[in-house]
Design a protein around this motif. Structure first.
Motif, short mmCIF file in Angstrom:
data_model
loop_
_atom_site.label_atom_id
_atom_site.label_comp_id
_atom_site.label_asym_id
_atom_site.label_seq_id
_atom_site.Cartn_x
_atom_site.Cartn_y
_atom_site.Cartn_z
N ILE A 196 0.85 -1.20 0.00
CA ILE A 196 0.00 0.00 0.00
C ILE A 196 0.88 1.24 0.00
O ILE A 196 2.05 1.20 0.38
N ALA A 197 0.29 2.35 -0.45
CA ALA A 197 1.00 3.63 -0.44
C ALA A 197 0.59 4.47 0.77
O ALA A 197 1.25 5.46 1.09
N GLY A 198 -0.48 4.09 1.43
CA GLY A 198 -0.96 4.84 2.58
C GLY A 198 -0.08 4.67 3.80
O GLY A 198 0.80 3.81 3.85
N ALA A 199 -0.35 5.47 4.82
CA ALA A 199 0.47 5.45 6.03
C ALA A 199 0.03 4.37 7.02
O ALA A 199 0.80 3.98 7.89
N ALA A 200 -1.20 3.90 6.92
CA ALA A 200 -1.69 2.92 7.89
C ALA A 200 -2.55 1.88 7.18
O ALA A 200 -3.14 2.14 6.13
N ARG A 201 -2.63 0.69 7.80
CA ARG A 201 -3.44 -0.38 7.26
C ARG A 201 -4.77 -0.48 7.99
O ARG A 201 -4.87 -0.20 9.18
N ALA A 202 -5.77 -0.92 7.26
CA ALA A 202 -7.07 -1.14 7.86
C ALA A 202 -7.01 -2.33 8.81
O ALA A 202 -6.23 -3.26 8.61
N THR A 203 -7.82 -2.29 9.85
CA THR A 203 -7.95 -3.40 10.79
C THR A 203 -9.43 -3.67 11.00
O THR A 203 -10.29 -2.91 10.53
N ALA A 204 -9.73 -4.74 11.71
CA ALA A 204 -11.13 -5.06 11.98
C ALA A 204 -11.80 -3.94 12.77
O ALA A 204 -12.98 -3.67 12.61
N ASP A 205 -11.04 -3.28 13.63
CA ASP A 205 -11.58 -2.17 14.44
C ASP A 205 -11.68 -0.88 13.63
O ASP A 205 -12.54 -0.03 13.91
N PHE A 206 -10.80 -0.72 12.66
CA PHE A 206 -10.79 0.49 11.82
C PHE A 206 -10.73 0.08 10.35
O PHE A 206 -9.71 0.25 9.67
N PRO A 207 -11.82 -0.49 9.83
CA PRO A 207 -11.82 -1.02 8.46
C PRO A 207 -11.88 0.05 7.37
O PRO A 207 -11.61 -0.22 6.21
N GLY A 208 -12.22 1.29 7.75
CA GLY A 208 -12.41 2.33 6.75
C GLY A 208 -11.17 3.14 6.41
O GLY A 208 -11.26 4.13 5.68
N ILE A 209 -10.00 2.73 6.89
CA ILE A 209 -8.77 3.47 6.61
C ILE A 209 -8.48 3.47 5.12
O ILE A 209 -8.59 2.44 4.45
N ASP A 210 -8.11 4.62 4.59
CA ASP A 210 -7.76 4.74 3.17
C ASP A 210 -6.33 4.23 2.98
O ASP A 210 -5.38 4.94 3.19
N GLU A 211 -6.22 2.99 2.57
CA GLU A 211 -4.90 2.38 2.46
C GLU A 211 -4.15 2.76 1.18
O GLU A 211 -2.94 2.63 1.12
#
Length: 322
Positions: A173-188
């Motif tokens: 990914i080019a984003g700074a963070a990965r999505a997790t089950a708790d935060f699935p909406g992260i723009d990866e």
């Protein structure tokens, strides 16, 4: 790779609802991964040493299976016309389809302390059909730059370097963070192309040279810079592995032969139609009909259900064949 509209095929019933096979499996997975995360957090709080690589390999994993149900395979086969979502090869010609997770379900290669996108293991939008060469990490031959077309098509002689290719658990990914089950909406900002979300033509282009056909796929350029997602996808999916380049080159050779045939028949037809002899005019008209039949054959090769249709489409644009 070709853009595919996922809405054309409905989600298989086996994945719909909490009481479906997929729904029940997801509920079990949720319990499993939440318990695992709680245990790891407790160990960390107690100051326990991080598990070794050898120990991590022995960790119990959740056995997903609903995503590979025959109903899912049938739906994906129908949606992609029996072709690999990434390379457009007919997977039935070599092996059963791999139901591929665009976002890996169990782990992410090279990323520690992330359980994988387990909550998407049964998500219809995360499932794609793949041939084993695009999906599994395998050593592949890459072609050398050929001295001649004959050399390219001579498989053993064309082997260049070997490389470990195939997606498997990779998901850069080019984003700074990965999505997790708790935060699935992260723009990866995924670096890999998803043919059901992205337009592959924005990131990939084919090498089209009528004088020297070579079935390479290249990154698209914008502002003199190659597409990052195109470059990454070509490497991870192995879109320029030797066998694939050879198959695409054979398609280009056929297209170039048909185009030369159209040119030659067209010239003869023009001469005959210009004649005052009724028989020549009739023959010229018949040759025109033959040209149209050849054009129909080229158009058929560009249809969605045909292997390497995106290559044929790109080639056809250079001759303005619609």
């Amino acid at each position: 790779m070709r853009r595919v509209d996922r809405t054309l095929v409905s989600m298989p019933a086996v994945l719909v609802g909490e009481k479906s096979r997929g729904g029940k499996e997801l509920a079990k997975a949720k319990i499993f991964f939440e318990a695992k995360a709680k245990a790891e957090a407790g160990a960390a709080a107690a100051g326990a040493a991080a598990p070794s690589k050898k120990t991590r390999k022995k960790d119990k994993t959740f056995d997903f299976s609903a995503y590979s149900d025959e109903a899912v395979k049938y739906a994906l086969d129908k949606l992609f016309f029996g072709k690999c979502a990434y390379c457009e090869s007919r997977y039935a010609n070599q092996a059963p389809v791999d139901v591929e997770h665009y976002r890996p379900k169990g782990r992410i290669a090279g990323v520690a302390n992330h359980p994988g996108y387990w909550w998407l293991a049964m998500a219809w939008h995360n499932l794609l059909p793949s041939c084993i060469d695009c999906n599994r990490r395998r050593w592949q031959d890459l072609p050398k730059f050929p001295e001649s077309l004959a050399q390219l098509l001579a498989a053993p002689e064309m082997q260049g370097v070997k490389a470990s290719l195939g997606k498997q658990d990779l998901f850069p990914i080019a984003g700074a963070a990965r999505a997790t089950a708790d935060f699935p909406g992260i723009d990866e900002q995924p670096d890999l192309i998803n043919p059901c979300v992205d337009d592959p033509e924005e990131h990939l282009a084919f090498h089209i040279d009528r004088g020297d056909p070579l079935g390479l796929v290249l990154p698209s350029f914008k502002d003199n810079l190659p597409s990052r997602r195109g470059l990454t996808s070509i490497h991870v999916y192995g879109l320029n592995r030797l066998g694939l380049v050879q198959e695409r080159t054979r398609v280009l050779r056929k297209l170039d032969f048909l185009s030369r045939l159209i040119d030659e028949i067209g010239k003869i037809s023009e001469t005959l139609l210009a004649s005052s002899d009724p028989k020549n005019k009739t023959m010229g008209a018949r040759l025109d009909l033959l040209v149209n039949q050849i054009l129909d054959e080229i158009r058929a090769m560009a249809q969605l259900d045909q292997p390497y249709s995106s290559l044929v489409k790109a080639w056809s644009k250079t001759l303005s064949i619609n």
